[in-house]
Every structure is written in structure tokens, then in C-alpha cells.
Design an enzyme around this catalytic site. Structure first.
Site, PDB file in Angstrom:
ATOM      1  N   GLU A  89      -4.201  -1.148  -7.977  1.00 20.25           N
ATOM      2  CA  GLU A  89      -4.070  -1.321  -6.398  1.00 20.25           C
ATOM      3  C   GLU A  89      -4.623  -0.195  -5.652  1.00 20.25           C
ATOM      4  O   GLU A  89      -5.345  -0.605  -4.506  1.00 20.25           O
ATOM      5  CB  GLU A  89      -2.484  -1.613  -5.900  1.00 20.25           C
ATOM      6  CG  GLU A  89      -2.611  -2.058  -4.499  1.00 20.25           C
ATOM      7  CD  GLU A  89      -1.047  -2.594  -4.175  1.00 20.25           C
ATOM      8  OE1 GLU A  89      -0.966  -2.498  -3.061  1.00 20.25           O
ATOM      9  OE2 GLU A  89      -0.119  -2.831  -5.045  1.00 20.25           O
ATOM     10  N   ASP A  90      -4.682   0.879  -5.846  1.00 22.50           N
ATOM     11  CA  ASP A  90      -5.075   1.982  -5.085  1.00 22.50           C
ATOM     12  C   ASP A  90      -6.296   2.895  -5.644  1.00 22.50           C
ATOM     13  O   ASP A  90      -6.724   3.745  -4.970  1.00 22.50           O
ATOM     14  CB  ASP A  90      -3.799   3.092  -4.730  1.00 22.50           C
ATOM     15  CG  ASP A  90      -2.880   2.326  -4.028  1.00 22.50           C
ATOM     16  OD1 ASP A  90      -3.078   1.256  -3.409  1.00 22.50           O
ATOM     17  OD2 ASP A  90      -1.548   2.856  -3.974  1.00 22.50           O
TER      18      ASP A  90
END
Length: 630
Positions: A89-90
Site C-alpha cells: 500500500e505504501d
């Protein structure tokens, strides 16, 4: 490399090593290498990132892995997923990268906890994320445990967030994560989540209750320690090995009880409880038999409060919690709540999801929540009150009641016989007329208690009504009644709640000032209508209000000279001659004069006039008039 950087490097490595040390006794050498590789990848991927507190971001995945390893005792693949849960996600790493290096199982867990980016959501970003997590539970519970560990650490470090972010995250925790932890049998995590949420939502109340708890502990320490020691000694003399502790309920639990019972802290009962946990490893007796033996020993020494015993061993709570509760009177003369359980029961209350006995209850709750979520997404109103109802209905207090055949039905606390009817079958609820609870005749709105045996009686002429809503606590019941009422033909008007008009009366319609608002119908002598018409004359409209199958509540006041059989004649006129079902019949007599208040329902003003004429013709009746409730 400056000192601050060196310190963080040491902290990162020390905390990661703690996870490795925890996992090593139950992990193969090969999996330990994979576990360390997962940490190294996460450390590298998150290296440029910082948390809101200014700390290196990697400390968060390490903390999540630590919760999974120590508090949840999860397997190596799940702990790897905790290290990697924010990587996709990051950072620039993909799920394919995770799959190639750590296998499809770890990649699946990371995929489930990775929020999907979307420009359009079914309901909201949060609810879509809940749905994604719940979908994963169809085939694996571990992904949601990763998310619980993630949420727990986020709540523990929420201080660094802005106030509005704290409220958002605390709200999500109340709505979804704390109830989920409870239903999975993770009592410690559930308790910590709800208290952290309470701390950030209502910091002043949290602080006040915390101070009151501390003061109460100080005031009662000596006498409670004496009672605890007495319990320990009595059991030791009987040859039973047990640990006895005094446990205080947490601020959120006490706050909830204060709201529920309307008490302040000083008048709240059972702010603490005594836990007696016996060793069940060296006995041929069953857990229940040992619990009953402990109960007998303690009640031989201390007086038991009549009717205070609660058997959660034979009838566990829906989250699998088992114990025997009883209230005992110590020498200082205040009833004390005592919980008797085995070491095995205590362990299962902390890791309920790992216990095979709880699997069916967990799956049942998950399915209920999934259905609720779908209903939430489809709900056209989607208002804050609806979301508040979700939290109330699915929180942590459940009761277990039974059908006449002994079939178990789980309902939220404070549920009614009407909730029970809908839980059994929608048709049973839609036509429920009255109930027998433990053999006693009761209205369908009666609140049920744990262990009640409930039988529902139906009438095809009975249908859901708007006044049922205050007595509905389950979503199955609320949804069924809402759908029935929404399917009824919608009228283009509302009725004034001050004058209560019925068809056939002289009425006036006044348009709403709200865009799309309905016309409000008033009786022409209604003071509210007169006021509005004088100020907003252009909003007065001509309307028709025809009678149909709808019944409207009315109340009559009857004044009469008291005589023999007067009340019988009144009841006979209403129920037999007029074929009306009375909702209430109240009388007062004062020196030969009787005043009756009678409530029933009518279709129209014409019907009401006929009823008034019939009652007026009864011998002794002097006055009959309609009463408008203020």
C-alpha cells in the site's frame, strides 16, 4: 550517522529481535529465516518513511508483528504478513514481489489487509474495507487478526494524530474492531480497544472515571485483600490449587454501566469482581464439576446472595466465554461478585478464536455482521443514527433464550419478544400478536432475559406498525419492519402531532418550507395551523383525507354515575357491539362518579361519532368526549 539515527537503529533491531525470540520456540529454522527476511524487506521498503510522531515507520510493522507473536500467538506466515502489511500500500513493492519471495499464503494475507484504491465506493472507504476483510473470513481468519493487531498498535499510538483523525479512528474501532475482537473471544484486545477509543473520544470522562477508579482502589484495598486472602485460604484448606485476584472493570465498561442504569460512579454496583481460577490439570473431574466444587466450598464459608448464580459454563456467551458467577457476602458486609473458572477457561477467554468450541459461534456472528454490512450499504438513509444502532446492536452483551423445543436463540441484551419472533422467522415477526414467556402471557414488546423460554402467537390480521420501532433491537427485525412499512403506499402528507386529525374531520393542509417536504395536515381548529396560516397564508392548500384501512389511535373520556355492572356494560358495548380492540381501559371512582379513559383505534371521524353515540346511550353515562394528548 548521528546519535539519534544510531539510537533508532538499535531500537529497531532490539524490537525485531524480541519478535524473533518469541517465535523461535514454535518455528522451524527455515521459517525463521523467512521471518527475518520479511523484516529486512519491510525495513528497506519503509526506510524513507516516518510516522506522525517522527519515529521511523518500520517501528509500526514491528509492533504489529509483536502483537501477533506474543498476544495472539499466530503462526510464522501471519507474523511475516504483519511485517509486510503496509509494504504494498505504501511502497513500490507489489503483491507479485511478496508472492515470489514469501509464497502465495503470505501474499494472500497482505492482499486482504491492503486497502484498495478506488474513485467510487459502494458506501464509504471504511465500509468497503470492512467488507473486504469480512469476505476473507469465508476461507481464513488470519487476515483479520493481522488487521486487529494493526488497529491495536494504531490505537496505542493515536496521541500523535490530530483530533479529527483520532475521532475517525476511534469511531471505526467502536463500530467494527472492538466488537469483532469480542466475538473472536479476544477479551484483552477487545477491552483495550474500547478503552483506548473511549480515551480519545471522551478524554475528560475517561480521565474522571480513571481517577475515581484509582480512589476506589485505594479506599478498598485492605478489605478486598483480606477477602481475597480468605478465599485463597479456604480453597487451600480444601486441597484446591487456585489463584485469586481482584480485577477492576475498565473506564469504558463502567461508563457504559453508568449510562445504562443512570447511576453515578459512587452508586454503581460491582465496579470490580473477584476472579477465582482453579488448576484443572491434575484432576479427573470435569471443568464444570470442579467449578461446582469450588462454589460449594466458598458458599459453605460465605453467604450467597439468593438467585445470584449465573452459569456460563453450560450456556457460554456467544464469544465462547465460560465461568460460574456468584455473589458472596464477606465479613465487611458488601456483596462481592465472584467469577469461578478453570485455567483452561481463562486461557480460552483470551484466545477464543483458537478454540474449536468457538468456531461455530464465530462463524455465526461473522455471517450476521456480513448481512448487516450489506444492509448498511443498501440503506438509502445512511444516517448517523443508523450507524449508532449498528454499534448498539452488535456490541458485546448478548442473551441466550430458547424456543419451546429448546432451540437456542442469541439476541442482543434488552431484546424483546418481537426481536425473538423475527430472529426465528420474518413471517412469525410480521404477524406476532402476543407471547408466552416461561409460560406467562406477555405483550410482544416485553423485554427478554437470559434463559427465557419464548413462544410467539400470531394473527394474520396483525401487521408491522410504526410504533413497533422503539421495541426492536436486532437488525433482522428492524430491516423486516422497515421493508414492510416502505412497501406501503406513500402518502403525500404528514399528520400534525399536536391535533392528531383523522379522516372525515375538517382539515387544512400547510405546505412544508423544506424542499421536497410533505404537506402537513391539521384540524382547522388546531392552534398550530391557525398560527402558520396567519403567517404563511400562501402555503395553505386544499387537500382530501379519505378513510382507508389505516387505523388511527384515539382516546375517549367517559364520565358516568357509578352503578352495578356499569364497567361490564361499557366493555360489552366496545368489544362486542362495536367490535373494537381496546388498547387500554382505565377507571377512577370518586364518591359515586366514575371517570374512564379508553384507548382504541378507528378508521374515520364518522366511525368515532357512531362509537360516541353508542357509549352515550348506556345507562348512567353522562359525558363522552375525545381527549387529545398534549
Amino acid at each position: 550517522m548521528n546519535n539519534e539515527t544510531k539510537d533508532y537503529e538499535r531500537i529497531i533491531n532490539d524490537r525485531a529481535q524480541r519478535v524473533f525470540d518469541t517465535m523461535e520456540p514454535r518455528t522451524s529454522a527455515e521459517d525463521m529465516e523467512r521471518l527475518k527476511a520479511a523484516f529486512e524487506l519491510a525495513k528497506e521498503a519503509h526506510a524513507p518513511q516516518k510516522r506522525k510522531s517522527g519515529e521511523p515507520y518500520i517501528l509500526h510493522p514491528i509492533a504489529v508483528a509483536q502483537v501477533a507473536a506474543e498476544e495472539l500467538m499466530l503462526d510464522p506466515n501471519t507474523v511475516m504478513a504483519c511485517f509486510l502489511h503496509d509494504v504494498v500500500e505504501d511502497t513500490d513493492y507489489s503483491l507479485d514481489d511478496i508472492k515470489k519471495r514469501f509464497g502465495s499464503d503470505v501474499a494472500m494475507l497482505v492482499r486482504v489487509v491492503t486497502k484498495k484504491a478506488s474513485k467510487v465506493y459502494e458506501f464509504s472507504k471504511q465500509l468497503d474495507n470492512y467488507k473486504q476483510l469480512l469476505d476473507s473470513l469465508l476461507y481464513d481468519t488470519r487476515a483479520i487478526l493481522v488487521k486487529l493487531a494493526d488497529r491495536l498498535h494504531n490505537m496505542r499510538t493515536l496521541t500523535s494524530m490530530k483530533a479529527e483523525k483520532q475521532i475517525k479512528i476511534a469511531g471505526e474501532t467502536d463500530y467494527f474492531y472492538a466488537p469483532l475482537a469480542n466475538r473472536l473471544g479476544l477479551y484483552n484486545i477487545k477491552t483495550e480497544l474500547e478503552n483506548l477509543s473511549f480515551r480519545f473520544r471522551c478524554p475528560d470522562e475517561y480521565e474522571e472515571i480513571s481517577m475515581q477508579i484509582a480512589a476506589h482502589v485505594e479506599r478498598n484495598r485492605d478489605k478486598l485483600n483480606t477477602f481475597r486472602n480468605q478465599l485463597q485460604e479456604v480453597l487451600e484448606e480444601a486441597g484446591i490449587k487456585a489463584r485469586v485476584t481482584v480485577d477492576y472493570r475498565r473506564p469504558f465498561s463502567l461508563w457504559r454501566k453508568m449510562k445504562k442504569y443512570g447511576d453515578d460512579f459512587n452508586h454503581l454496583k460491582y465496579r470490580h469482581y473477584i476472579e477465582v481460577v482453579f488448576d484443572d490439570s491434575e484432576t479427573d473431574l470435569s471443568e464444570k464439576e470442579m467449578a461446582l466444587r469450588v462454589y460449594c466450598i466458598l458458599t459453605n464459608r460465605f453467604k450467597e446472595k439468593h438467585g445470584s448464580i449465573s452459569n456460563y459454563i453450560d450456556s457460554p456467551k456467544e464469544n465462547g466465554y465460560q465461568s460460574l458467577h456468584v455473589k458472596l457476602l464477606p465479613d465487611f458486609g458488601r456483596w462481592q461478585e465472584v467469577h469461578i473458572s478453570s485455567e483452561s477457561m481463562a486461557r480460552r477467554s483470551q484466545i477464543g478464536y483458537l478454540d474449536e468450541k468457538n468456531v461455530e459461534n464465530i462463524r455465526s456472528w461473522i455471517e450476521k455482521f456480513r448481512k448487516l454490512l450489506v444492509d448498511t450499504i443498501k440503506n438509502p438513509k445512511k444516517d448517523a443514527k443508523y450507524m449508532e444502532d449498528v454499534t448498539k446492536a452488535f456490541y458485546n452483551d448478548d442473551i441466550q433464550v430458547f424456543t419451546p423445543k429448546g432451540e437456542k436463540v442469541i439476541l442482543p441484551q434488552n431484546s424483546t419478544a418481537l426481536d425473538f419472533a423475527y430472529e426465528v422467522h420474518t413471517t412469525l415477526g410480521n404477524h406476532a400478536k402476543y407471547a408466552r414467556i416461561n409460560g406467562r402471557l406477555d405483550p410482544i414488546t416485553t423485554t427478554l432475559r437470559r434463559g427465557d423460554v419464548v413462544e410467539i402467537y400470531t394473527d394474520e390480521e396483525v401487521h408491522p406498525d410504526f410504533d413497533w420501532n422503539p421495541f426492536l433491537h436486532t437488525f433482522k427485525a428492524r430491516k423486516a419492519v422497515r421493508r414492510y412499512l416502505e412497501a406501503l403506499p406513500e402518502r403525500p402528507y404528514n399528520l400534525c402531532k399536536e391535533c392528531h386529525p383523522i379522516p372525515g374531520e375538517e382539515i387544512v393542509g400547510i405546505k412544508s418550507k423544506q424542499p421536497g417536504g410533505k404537506v402537513m395536515l391539521h384540524k382547522r381548529d388546531c392552534q398550530r395551523a391557525i398560527s402558520l396560516a396567519s403567517s404563511y397564508g400562501d402555503d395553505v392548500v386544499d387537500v382530501t383525507f379519505p378513510a382507508d384501512d389505516t387505523l388511527y389511535p384515539v382516546e375517549l373520556m367517559v364520565r358516568a354515575v357509578d352503578r352495578h355492572h356499569l364497567l361490564i356494560d361499557l366493555a360489552d358495548c366496545i368489544t362486542n357491539k362495536l367490535q373494537l380492540s381496546m388498547e387500554s381501559f382505565n377507571t377512577q371512582s370518586n364518591r359515586g362518579i366514575v371517570v374512564c379513559s379508553i384507548r382504541f383505534r378507528v378508521h374515520s371521524a364518522m366511525e368515532l361519532k357512531q362509537i360516541i353515540r353508542s357509549i352515550s346511550s348506556i345507562d348512567g353515562v353522562d359525558e363522552v368526549k375525545r381527549v387529545i394528548a398534549e
